[in-house]
Design a protein around this motif. Structure first.
Motif, PDB file in Angstrom:
ATOM      1  N   ILE A  80      47.462 -45.892 -16.794  1.00  0.00           N
ATOM      2  CA  ILE A  80      48.631 -45.886 -17.681  1.00  0.00           C
ATOM      3  C   ILE A  80      49.402 -47.198 -17.572  1.00  0.00           C
ATOM      4  O   ILE A  80      49.809 -47.784 -18.576  1.00  0.00           O
ATOM      5  N   VAL A  81      49.599 -47.675 -16.353  1.00  0.00           N
ATOM      6  CA  VAL A  81      50.398 -48.887 -16.156  1.00  0.00           C
ATOM      7  C   VAL A  81      49.680 -50.123 -16.687  1.00  0.00           C
ATOM      8  O   VAL A  81      50.297 -51.002 -17.294  1.00  0.00           O
ATOM      9  N   ARG A  82      48.366 -50.192 -16.507  1.00  0.00           N
ATOM     10  CA  ARG A  82      47.651 -51.411 -16.893  1.00  0.00           C
ATOM     11  C   ARG A  82      47.116 -51.383 -18.320  1.00  0.00           C
ATOM     12  O   ARG A  82      46.753 -52.430 -18.862  1.00  0.00           O
ATOM     13  N   GLU A  83      47.073 -50.217 -18.955  1.00  0.00           N
ATOM     14  CA  GLU A  83      46.436 -50.074 -20.260  1.00  0.00           C
ATOM     15  C   GLU A  83      47.075 -50.982 -21.312  1.00  0.00           C
ATOM     16  O   GLU A  83      48.289 -51.032 -21.480  1.00  0.00           O
ATOM     17  N   GLY A  84      46.229 -51.713 -22.032  1.00  0.00           N
ATOM     18  CA  GLY A  84      46.679 -52.517 -23.157  1.00  0.00           C
ATOM     19  C   GLY A  84      47.244 -53.876 -22.807  1.00  0.00           C
ATOM     20  O   GLY A  84      47.674 -54.617 -23.694  1.00  0.00           O
ATOM     21  N   VAL A  85      47.253 -54.221 -21.509  1.00  0.00           N
ATOM     22  CA  VAL A  85      47.777 -55.530 -21.105  1.00  0.00           C
ATOM     23  C   VAL A  85      46.625 -56.340 -20.521  1.00  0.00           C
ATOM     24  O   VAL A  85      46.158 -56.048 -19.412  1.00  0.00           O
ATOM     25  N   GLY A 100      45.671 -56.707 -13.047  1.00  0.00           N
ATOM     26  CA  GLY A 100      44.852 -56.218 -11.949  1.00  0.00           C
ATOM     27  C   GLY A 100      45.635 -55.305 -11.027  1.00  0.00           C
ATOM     28  O   GLY A 100      46.800 -54.976 -11.278  1.00  0.00           O
ATOM     29  N   GLU A 101      44.988 -54.919  -9.934  1.00  0.00           N
ATOM     30  CA  GLU A 101      45.619 -53.998  -8.988  1.00  0.00           C
ATOM     31  C   GLU A 101      46.931 -54.548  -8.450  1.00  0.00           C
ATOM     32  O   GLU A 101      47.917 -53.813  -8.312  1.00  0.00           O
ATOM     33  N   ALA A 102      46.968 -55.834  -8.142  1.00  0.00           N
ATOM     34  CA  ALA A 102      48.189 -56.424  -7.582  1.00  0.00           C
ATOM     35  C   ALA A 102      49.355 -56.322  -8.565  1.00  0.00           C
ATOM     36  O   ALA A 102      50.499 -56.083  -8.160  1.00  0.00           O
ATOM     37  N   ASP A 103      49.063 -56.488  -9.858  1.00  0.00           N
ATOM     38  CA  ASP A 103      50.116 -56.391 -10.874  1.00  0.00           C
ATOM     39  C   ASP A 103      50.639 -54.961 -10.977  1.00  0.00           C
ATOM     40  O   ASP A 103      51.847 -54.731 -11.090  1.00  0.00           O
ATOM     41  N   VAL A 104      49.714 -53.992 -10.963  1.00  0.00           N
ATOM     42  CA  VAL A 104      50.114 -52.588 -11.034  1.00  0.00           C
ATOM     43  C   VAL A 104      50.922 -52.208  -9.799  1.00  0.00           C
ATOM     44  O   VAL A 104      51.954 -51.534  -9.886  1.00  0.00           O
ATOM     45  N   ARG A 105      50.460 -52.661  -8.640  1.00  0.00           N
ATOM     46  CA  ARG A 105      51.171 -52.372  -7.396  1.00  0.00           C
ATOM     47  C   ARG A 105      52.600 -52.920  -7.448  1.00  0.00           C
ATOM     48  O   ARG A 105      53.561 -52.234  -7.093  1.00  0.00           O
ATOM     49  N   ALA A 106      52.743 -54.162  -7.914  1.00  0.00           N
ATOM     50  CA  ALA A 106      54.068 -54.788  -7.976  1.00  0.00           C
ATOM     51  C   ALA A 106      54.978 -54.062  -8.967  1.00  0.00           C
ATOM     52  O   ALA A 106      56.176 -53.875  -8.706  1.00  0.00           O
ATOM     53  N   ALA A 107      54.418 -53.635 -10.102  1.00  0.00           N
ATOM     54  CA  ALA A 107      55.223 -52.931 -11.103  1.00  0.00           C
ATOM     55  C   ALA A 107      55.697 -51.580 -10.579  1.00  0.00           C
ATOM     56  O   ALA A 107      56.847 -51.184 -10.791  1.00  0.00           O
ATOM     57  N   LEU A 108      54.813 -50.863  -9.870  1.00  0.00           N
ATOM     58  CA  LEU A 108      55.210 -49.573  -9.296  1.00  0.00           C
ATOM     59  C   LEU A 108      56.240 -49.763  -8.183  1.00  0.00           C
ATOM     60  O   LEU A 108      57.212 -49.000  -8.088  1.00  0.00           O
TER      61      LEU A 108
END
Length: 230
Positions: free
Chosen positions: A90-95, A99-107
């Protein structure tokens, strides 16, 4: 510098005697945090939809500074997030390029633990957590403008507290502006430095949040403040 401006926007819908928006003008400055408040039917969401290009004005225009990127948070996470997807998707979809690091930082920006939640389905977490996932999704592309439509109205009291804390943290720690539609003046006080009050499709007051709440200039604003005290 304004990154988003509505200029004398009027919106009329066929079959309606009164305009949904009547000569509405406001702007959001670079790095500024603005709340739009008013009762249901006041024109808040219509203004937001036109600002985002989801609807078009009958007259007037919208100007968006280049480059401005927007992250959007909808009112109800149950309706805006796919329950069949895991949190990470959900967090990474469409962007592209996330990567994992970006999703981790956003959460982490909204106080959610990647290791605990990334592989869970959105249907298996609380409504408050789901709305914070929605905020993380809006943040993952590093927008310059965060737009939220009633982000705390569909969650319980504890979820509301966590969402407000997360949004305040994002506002303080990230270089972005925010435009948040709310009906709760208490939340607006916590999340904005400037407040726009709408009634019946018109802007009736626009000023610094602390000043508007302490010394309202319009009778409708005073009525909203009195109602919030109950």
């Amino acid at each position: 510098m304004s990154i988003l401006s509505l200029n004398h926007v009027t919106k009329r819908y066929r079959g309606s005697a009164l305009p949904a928006l009547d000569d509405v003008s406001f702007s959001v400055g670079d790095g500024e945090h603005v709340a739009i408040v008013g009762e249901s039917g006041s024109g808040k969401t219509t203004s937001l939809n036109i600002a985002l290009g989801f609807d078009v004005p009958s007259s007037g225009d919208v100007q968006v500074a280049d480059p401005t990127t927007t992250g959007l948070v909808f009112q109800n996470p149950a309706a805006s997030l796919d329950p069949r997807w895991r949190v990470e998707r959900i967090v990474r979809e469409g962007v592209p390029g996330v990567g994992e690091a970006d999703v981790r930082a956003a959460l982490e920006a909204v106080s959610l633990d990647y290791d605990e939640l990334a592989q869970r389905y959105i249907s298996d977490i609380s409504g408050g957590q789901a709305q914070r996932v929605a905020i993380a999704r809006a943040l993952v592309a590093h927008p310059t403008l965060l737009v939220a439509d009633e982000p705390v109205s569909a969650v319980d009291v504890l979820g509301k507290k966590h969402i407000i804390e997360s949004l305040r943290s994002v506002q303080n720690e990230r270089s972005l502006a925010s435009l948040i539609v709310l009906h709760d003046l208490g939340v607006a006080q916590q999340l904005s430095e400037r407040i726009i009050v709408m009634q019946a499709g018109r802007v009736v007051e626009d000023g610094a949040t602390a000043e508007v709440l302490a010394h309202p200039q319009h009778r409708y604003t005073a009525q909203l403040i009195d109602a919030a005290r109950w």
